[in-house]
Design an enzyme around this catalytic site. Structure first.
Site, PDB file in Angstrom:
ATOM      1  N   CYS A 112       0.944  -1.312  -0.003  1.00  0.00           N
ATOM      2  CA  CYS A 112       0.214  -0.153   0.006  1.00  0.00           C
ATOM      3  C   CYS A 112       0.838   1.292  -0.044  1.00  0.00           C
ATOM      4  O   CYS A 112       0.343   2.363  -0.501  1.00  0.00           O
ATOM      5  CB  CYS A 112      -1.026   0.170   1.107  1.00  0.00           C
ATOM      6  SG  CYS A 112      -1.877  -1.338   1.238  1.00  0.00           S
ATOM      7  N   HIS A 269      -3.876   6.395  -0.177  1.00  0.00           N
ATOM      8  CA  HIS A 269      -3.807   5.093  -0.677  1.00  0.00           C
ATOM      9  C   HIS A 269      -5.539   4.845  -0.492  1.00  0.00           C
ATOM     10  O   HIS A 269      -6.050   5.093   0.774  1.00  0.00           O
ATOM     11  CB  HIS A 269      -3.107   4.219   0.066  1.00  0.00           C
ATOM     12  CG  HIS A 269      -3.536   2.708   0.194  1.00  0.00           C
ATOM     13  ND1 HIS A 269      -3.848   2.105  -1.079  1.00  0.00           N
ATOM     14  CD2 HIS A 269      -3.930   1.899   1.207  1.00  0.00           C
ATOM     15  CE1 HIS A 269      -4.234   0.908  -0.761  1.00  0.00           C
ATOM     16  NE2 HIS A 269      -4.307   0.801   0.529  1.00  0.00           N
ATOM     17  N   ASN A 299      -9.780  -1.542  -3.727  1.00  0.00           N
ATOM     18  CA  ASN A 299      -8.230  -1.441  -3.212  1.00  0.00           C
ATOM     19  C   ASN A 299      -7.509  -2.036  -3.916  1.00  0.00           C
ATOM     20  O   ASN A 299      -7.296  -3.378  -3.918  1.00  0.00           O
ATOM     21  CB  ASN A 299      -8.055  -1.929  -1.664  1.00  0.00           C
ATOM     22  CG  ASN A 299      -6.760  -1.557  -1.069  1.00  0.00           C
ATOM     23  OD1 ASN A 299      -5.820  -1.599  -1.686  1.00  0.00           O
ATOM     24  ND2 ASN A 299      -6.729  -1.434   0.316  1.00  0.00           N
TER      25      ASN A 299
END
Length: 342
Positions: A112, A269, A299
């Site tokens: 991430c 993120h 994501n």
């Protein structure tokens, strides 16, 4: 140093919330969308690898911006799902993309925060005179690690890849590379807390536990932990983010001589909507300056910041003179941030 081009690739297969809920009738479409902010996500095909997706993102960048592979003198690939245990997938991509054999190439294992670390490494390579044009690639196929019964992670994560060109100047071979805007890269703030390494992990497949175990345990929240699949302790990651990111933000602002009010847009993120909403409130950031949109991508791990930046450019949320803070946080546990001035 400048970001002069950004492109991305998403796999063809789309998993909608309706399909997901049909497998888990105790959920509702509205519940999934409200909790994580995702309506659909893209899944890599069974025979599609992170390397394949990174190649497609790179080729799209070359086509969209008129960049020649011959101009690239370093390739960085951020992935936790490489095509092989060895060699580095970046080396394979150098060959497949027609990048000169005089170019350096390497993989690095982050998730991430991977985009931020990649930009930091690219800036360092250019500052040291090792490279002039660094191709940063991010690609992940987390869904190949997720167990079919793991509804939480299946709702959150989507597969995808992004490509970014970092250059020592805004002009390459006498032509403006970017059809949109280029962003100068500021000072970085990075951080690591390896004590939380097992809060987001695939336990088997590495040297410590090479063979599948089939072992299933249960954490304190009642979530099943399968050694052979992706495990995420959501509350631990959430707490890490709320503890570490605000302090990291202050370090980014201080090192770049800025205040929060001078930032035009925050692009973090894209973890999930609940986490981002909470983080925005904790950091006292205005809603209209804080980008959240993972509705059709989910994501995408290391690619989420670059995908979000490209979307912001396309939607003209970033314009000439914009000052943007970008940040990533998660697996490792790891985090980082910097400033882009367009």
């Amino acid at each position: 140093m400048f970001i002069t081009a950004i492109s991305y690739y998403l796999p063809e297969r789309v998993l909608t919330n309706e399909e997901l809920v049909s497998e888990f009738p105790e959920w509702s479409v509205e519940k999934v969308a409200k909790k994580v902010g995702v309506n659909s996500r893209h899944l890599a095909a069974p025979d599609e690898t992170a390397g394949d997706m990174a190649e497609k993102a790179a080729r799209r960048l070359f086509d969209e911006y008129g960049v020649s592979p011959q101009d690239i003198d370093f390739v960085l690939l951020c992935t936790q799902s490489p095509d092989y245990r060895l060699p580095s997938t970046a080396c394979i991509l150098q060959h497949r993309l027609g990048i000169p054999i005089t170019a350096g190439a390497l993989d690095y294992n982050l998730a991430c925060s991977g985009c931020i670390y990649g930009l930091a490494m690219a800036k360092g390579l250019i500052a040291a005179g090792i490279a002039h044009n660094v191709l940063l690639l991010t690609a992940e196929t987390y869904n190949k690690y997720i167990h079919p019964s793991d509804k939480s992670n299946r709702a959150i994560f989507g597969d995808g890849a992004a490509a970014c060109l970092i250059s020592d100047k805004q002009i390459v071979n006498g032509q403006f590379v970017n059809r949109k805007l280029s962003g100068s890269i500021g000072h970085f703030a990075l951080g690591t807390d390896g004590s939380g390494y097992d809060n987001l992990i695939v336990k088997t497949g590495g040297s410590r536990t090479p063979a599948p175990t089939g072992l299933i345990t249960e954490d304190e929240e009642g979530h099943q932990w399968r050694d052979d699949n992706l495990y995420m302790n959501g509350s631990a990651i959430f707490n890490f983010t709320l503890d570490a990111v605000p302090a990291m933000m202050e370090r980014v602002l201080q090192s770049n001589g800025l205040t929060k009010e001078q930032i035009d847009l925050y692009v973090f993120h894209q973890a999930n909507k609940f986490m981002l909403d909470t983080l925005r409130q904790v950091c006292l950031l205005p809603k209209d300056k804080f980008y959240i949109d993972l509705a059709t991508t989910g994501n995408t791990v290391s690619s989420s910041v670059l995908i979000a930046l490209r979307e912001c450019l396309d939607r003209q949320l970033i314009g000439s003179g914009s000052t943007v803070m970008i940040a990533g946080f998660g697996t490792g546990l790891s985090l980082g941030g910097t400033i882009l001035r367009f």
